[in-house]
Scaffold this active site. Sequence first.
Site, PDB file in Angstrom:
ATOM      1  N   CYS A 241      -7.001   1.727  30.734  1.00  0.00           N
ATOM      2  CA  CYS A 241      -6.416   0.585  30.022  1.00  0.00           C
ATOM      3  C   CYS A 241      -7.393   0.030  28.988  1.00  0.00           C
ATOM      4  O   CYS A 241      -8.604  -0.043  29.215  1.00  0.00           O
ATOM      5  CB  CYS A 241      -6.056  -0.505  31.026  1.00  0.00           C
TER       6      CYS A 241
ATOM      7  N   CYS B 262      -0.418   3.987  19.188  1.00  0.00           N
ATOM      8  CA  CYS B 262      -1.794   3.514  19.074  1.00  0.00           C
ATOM      9  C   CYS B 262      -2.544   3.572  20.410  1.00  0.00           C
ATOM     10  O   CYS B 262      -3.631   4.149  20.491  1.00  0.00           O
ATOM     11  CB  CYS B 262      -1.817   2.093  18.518  1.00  0.00           C
TER      12      CYS B 262
ATOM     13  N   CYS C 124      -7.102  -4.938  23.460  1.00  0.00           N
ATOM     14  CA  CYS C 124      -5.694  -4.604  23.248  1.00  0.00           C
ATOM     15  C   CYS C 124      -4.792  -5.841  23.241  1.00  0.00           C
ATOM     16  O   CYS C 124      -4.867  -6.682  24.133  1.00  0.00           O
ATOM     17  CB  CYS C 124      -5.232  -3.630  24.322  1.00  0.00           C
TER      18      CYS C 124
ATOM     19  N   CYS D 286       3.909  -7.065   5.250  1.00  0.00           N
ATOM     20  CA  CYS D 286       3.632  -7.770   3.982  1.00  0.00           C
ATOM     21  C   CYS D 286       4.891  -8.449   3.440  1.00  0.00           C
ATOM     22  O   CYS D 286       4.861  -9.606   3.042  1.00  0.00           O
ATOM     23  CB  CYS D 286       3.075  -6.807   2.934  1.00  0.00           C
TER      24      CYS D 286
ATOM     25  N   HIS E 137       3.032  -3.719  25.941  1.00  0.00           N
ATOM     26  CA  HIS E 137       2.289  -3.578  27.200  1.00  0.00           C
ATOM     27  C   HIS E 137       3.139  -3.004  28.335  1.00  0.00           C
ATOM     28  O   HIS E 137       2.671  -2.211  29.134  1.00  0.00           O
ATOM     29  CB  HIS E 137       1.764  -4.972  27.569  1.00  0.00           C
TER      30      HIS E 137
ATOM     31  N   CYS F 220      -3.777  -1.942  20.762  1.00  0.00           N
ATOM     32  CA  CYS F 220      -2.673  -2.472  19.954  1.00  0.00           C
ATOM     33  C   CYS F 220      -3.196  -3.675  19.181  1.00  0.00           C
ATOM     34  O   CYS F 220      -3.914  -4.510  19.732  1.00  0.00           O
ATOM     35  CB  CYS F 220      -1.515  -2.887  20.867  1.00  0.00           C
TER      36      CYS F 220
ATOM     37  N   CYS G  54       3.465   0.759  28.120  1.00  0.00           N
ATOM     38  CA  CYS G  54       2.284   1.449  27.593  1.00  0.00           C
ATOM     39  C   CYS G  54       1.977   2.667  28.454  1.00  0.00           C
ATOM     40  O   CYS G  54       2.016   2.602  29.681  1.00  0.00           O
ATOM     41  CB  CYS G  54       1.090   0.494  27.596  1.00  0.00           C
TER      42      CYS G  54
ATOM     43  N   CYS H 168       4.848   1.771   3.907  1.00  0.00           N
ATOM     44  CA  CYS H 168       6.205   1.712   4.474  1.00  0.00           C
ATOM     45  C   CYS H 168       7.107   2.767   3.829  1.00  0.00           C
ATOM     46  O   CYS H 168       7.979   3.325   4.482  1.00  0.00           O
ATOM     47  CB  CYS H 168       6.785   0.308   4.335  1.00  0.00           C
TER      48      CYS H 168
ATOM     49  N   CYS I 177       7.394   0.112  20.472  1.00  0.00           N
ATOM     50  CA  CYS I 177       6.514   1.264  20.162  1.00  0.00           C
ATOM     51  C   CYS I 177       6.267   2.154  21.375  1.00  0.00           C
ATOM     52  O   CYS I 177       6.235   3.377  21.259  1.00  0.00           O
ATOM     53  CB  CYS I 177       5.147   0.792  19.672  1.00  0.00           C
TER      54      CYS I 177
ATOM     55  N   CYS J  21       3.114  -2.533  10.518  1.00  0.00           N
ATOM     56  CA  CYS J  21       2.161  -2.127   9.481  1.00  0.00           C
ATOM     57  C   CYS J  21       1.749  -0.686   9.745  1.00  0.00           C
ATOM     58  O   CYS J  21       0.726  -0.438  10.323  1.00  0.00           O
ATOM     59  CB  CYS J  21       0.955  -3.059   9.486  1.00  0.00           C
TER      60      CYS J  21
ATOM     61  N   CYS K 253       0.705  -5.566  15.092  1.00  0.00           N
ATOM     62  CA  CYS K 253       0.955  -5.611  13.648  1.00  0.00           C
ATOM     63  C   CYS K 253       2.375  -6.044  13.312  1.00  0.00           C
ATOM     64  O   CYS K 253       2.689  -6.217  12.135  1.00  0.00           O
ATOM     65  CB  CYS K 253       0.626  -4.260  13.008  1.00  0.00           C
TER      66      CYS K 253
ATOM     67  N   CYS L 110       0.828  -1.200   0.000  1.00  0.00           N
ATOM     68  CA  CYS L 110       0.000   0.000   0.000  1.00  0.00           C
ATOM     69  C   CYS L 110       0.862   1.248   0.000  1.00  0.00           C
ATOM     70  O   CYS L 110       0.350   2.353   0.135  1.00  0.00           O
ATOM     71  CB  CYS L 110      -0.931  -0.007   1.199  1.00  0.00           C
TER      72      CYS L 110
END
Lengths: 595, 383
Positions: free
Chosen positions: B293, B320, B299, B175, B270, B327, B273, B67, B308, B224, B330, B64
């Site tokens: 939470c 996210c 999640c 992908c 987690h 989450c 987070c 990236c 992340c 992703c 991904c 798509c």
Amino acid sequence: MVNVTVDPLTRIEGHLRLSTEVDANGVITDSQSSCLMFRGFERILQNQDPRDAALLVQRICGVCPTSHSLTAANALDDLFGVADTIPKDALVARNINQALNFLASHATHIYILWGPDLANPAYRDVLTPLGETGTAVWKEMVGRFAPISYKIDGESVPVGSSYLAAIPEKKRLQEAIAVIGGKMPHQVTSYPGGYTYKPNVADIGKLSSYYLQVMDFVSSYTLRVPFDTWIENTYKASSPQKAVNFVVEHLTDLVDKSVTSNDFSREAGWGDTEFYAAFGSELVGETLLGLPASLKHDKIGGYSDPSKIAFLAYGGFFNPENGDGYDPSSPAGERFLTSGIVTGSLEYQNLDTSKITESVAHAFYEDTADLHPSKGETNPFTDPDAIRFDQGSDSRYSWNKAPRYDGIPCEVGPLARMLAAKEPLVTGLALAFNENGYSAANVYTRMMARIQETAIIANELLKWVTEDYDPNGRIAVDTDLSMAKDSTGMGLWEAPRGALGHWVSTDSNSKVVNYQPVVPSTWNLSPRDSAGVPGPLEQSLIGAKINAAENSLGVNYTNPVNILHIGRSYDPCVSCAVHTIDLTGKNTPRTLRIV
Amino acid sequence: MSTGMKNLARTLDSLDFLKLDRRTFMKAVGALGATAFLGTYKTEIVSALEFAETKIIWLHGAECTGCSESILNGGNPDIIQAINKLNVNLAYHETLLAQQGLFVDDEPVNTSELNSELLVDELIEEGNYILVVEGAIANGPDGSGRYCVIGNRTFKELFEKAAKNANAILAVGTCATYGGITCADSAIADVTDYRGVAFTKEDSSKGMLTELGIHKPVINIPGCPAHPDWILLTVGAVILGKIKVPDDLDTVLDQYGRPIVFFPTDHTVHENCPRRGYYDRGEFDEQIGGEKCLWKLGCKAPYSHADCAIRRWNGSVSMCTQAGSPCIACVEPGFPDSSRPFYVEAEDKGVLLGANIDTLSKAAVGAATVVAGVHAVRRMKGE
């Protein structure tokens, strides 16, 4: 007759092939637009939880993921029966998210994807023989728009100043989306009932700060006349004539100052918009301003038969003045950018989505009748030898289907939206071209519409952020999966590339039976339909001269720069066009749909 | 740069990239950003000329372009900085290059300055490049690869040719790494038969390289999209010799080919987070738009091995779960099937990474996954 094929047309999203037949005068007599990829992730939502849709469908496209996820959220609002109660502040948050995505996507298209063609050596060959003025214009073009890793005749060409400056702005806009959308690409805040995140006062401060920084770029590079002056005299002009007059007068002043010095730099007042507005068009640049040369982009990318084309908009951006809730069918005038159909002879009509059909007569699917998307069915070819892209216009040659409105191919995107909204400047330009024997739609008006839409949305964005959004307001209404039982939903919206619609239906367990997006590039890049009528891009190639400035240096089949301009002027997105997430609910194992 | 930051930078200076213990690395790179991190190696980067130019061929399969969009969002370093500082020659990238495929009567024309098909063939011929792959590779229908054709050849053919001559391969995004969304379970997945570069889902025997009988070192950067820091830092590490390919790969990559520093086996989203405090107090949102939470909104952060929550996204402004969205893991090889339905608690779902939680404890998926999962489940049960 010579076959000239561009494959892949790079600097777009996805893989597109443009095949043309060109006569001895360098004029295109026939064309095919072929989408080359079939991902086939149909059914991934079938029998699944419909709430997954907003996160999953945006994986169709990494360039306009916001559009897909918001369209999905709109369809789900309808599915869950809550569209009329979505809090105003959630609608404003969606607007802000989408507006930022428009700005980032349009900036990317203008500067990173489309702009580099202005540094094509064909323009050096056309312009430099015209003396000092031509040479100065070429220097501006290559100096502003050359892409990275670029060479001409073995010499490395420095990255263009506008190109280079646009990259951090695009990044800044993506960052702004992340502030209220979690991350980008594939932001995460679209959800039935509202918005998952409630932007706070600090976020509003950050967004305002990003906005001011982006506007610094605009005033330094894109538009040298003060932004407010431009908006006041074009978008808010009292008539199309006045909007066009303002631009022509502004450009006349610039020409008067620069014509002896041959200084067309930004410092001399020539922002990228002013530069392209003057030099992009034969009618504006040569006829009205008396310039010695132009790129003649108003001579290419038009439609020769107004009865075979229309412009379609579903309507985008909610009007905060309407308070909570919205109508999923997007009636005329309700959205900030209205829905509507504009005919090939520029007459406005109200949108009626029941008039949409799709044909597979020239695509790699087993035949069906022309059907409304909600009833469509598609069986893809599975014989490798049947998937051929080089068998001409009578064959099947694309994975893209051919959507039609009342049987007519439609252009979607900024030009269609600006015409439907009767935006003064774009409408004025379209009328002026019509009256002077040009096609109202052409590469120049398509690009000017994209630039003007960027300005209009930037202008409105500030209002949404600083006036309409209330950080103490509500951001969502409660939903429960059981509310989606035996239901249907329609999401009509606008992506940067044009009208985007999603349709969804569910069963008694609230599981998805059918989910289908009909996306902008499917309209623009469509192949011929069952009546043999070419799609918008195909029509706009036919009749065009392939080389720079109307083949003024003779015919050169090996650098068909006009094919590149025309193809890229639609901002093609092939992943979107052939996303195939459509779910017919008919369970034959190899039944796929492409929309 | 603050004194604390300077100290961190000095500490980093004496250490070897990707061989730091996780805690130090996370702290350092998370706090500094990659530009400063690369800056700590500036004694080595006295001049870009000291590095031989590193050529990159970036191919797009079924994707798509998310990236590529993501790498343009790279803040630290941004892509232009990376190209300049590391003397990278991004020689072929469909979305960015000046060229396009040009054919007259089916024959390629003009030169590689304007014709991308000539350019890519010349580059492959010259060799000595890193191949970056974005997007999955169509194997269908019937092994022909004709569901994805570019410039008169299948993407499968182009990939094969480019892979054979590559020094190393970087698969970017879920992908290219594992098939991602193109390999999601459906009745037609067998027909389209999309493959990741070295894996399809968790299965390395189904990677396209195995299918083609090519043996090349591969680094997987899932996500992703993939985070730009993950891509640029990995490329930087390879160019700077901080990861020696292929010698170091066994120690710096996990069983799914991911750099452990970014995708730690013993760490999940987690743990850091921004909503973790609510989890620890047992306070959960059950409708969207709150600040607690997100476990009950489905999640999957306890199953997602990525940094992340420390690194965050787009100039570290958010992520996210910070934005109120669960989450969806991904970065995991089974995405999206291993995370669906997204908004339903994992314990109700029963299936994660292709196995239920009981089976997981026996499978070699990584102890932390199980611990985090069990921990979460206990919390939910009020134990």
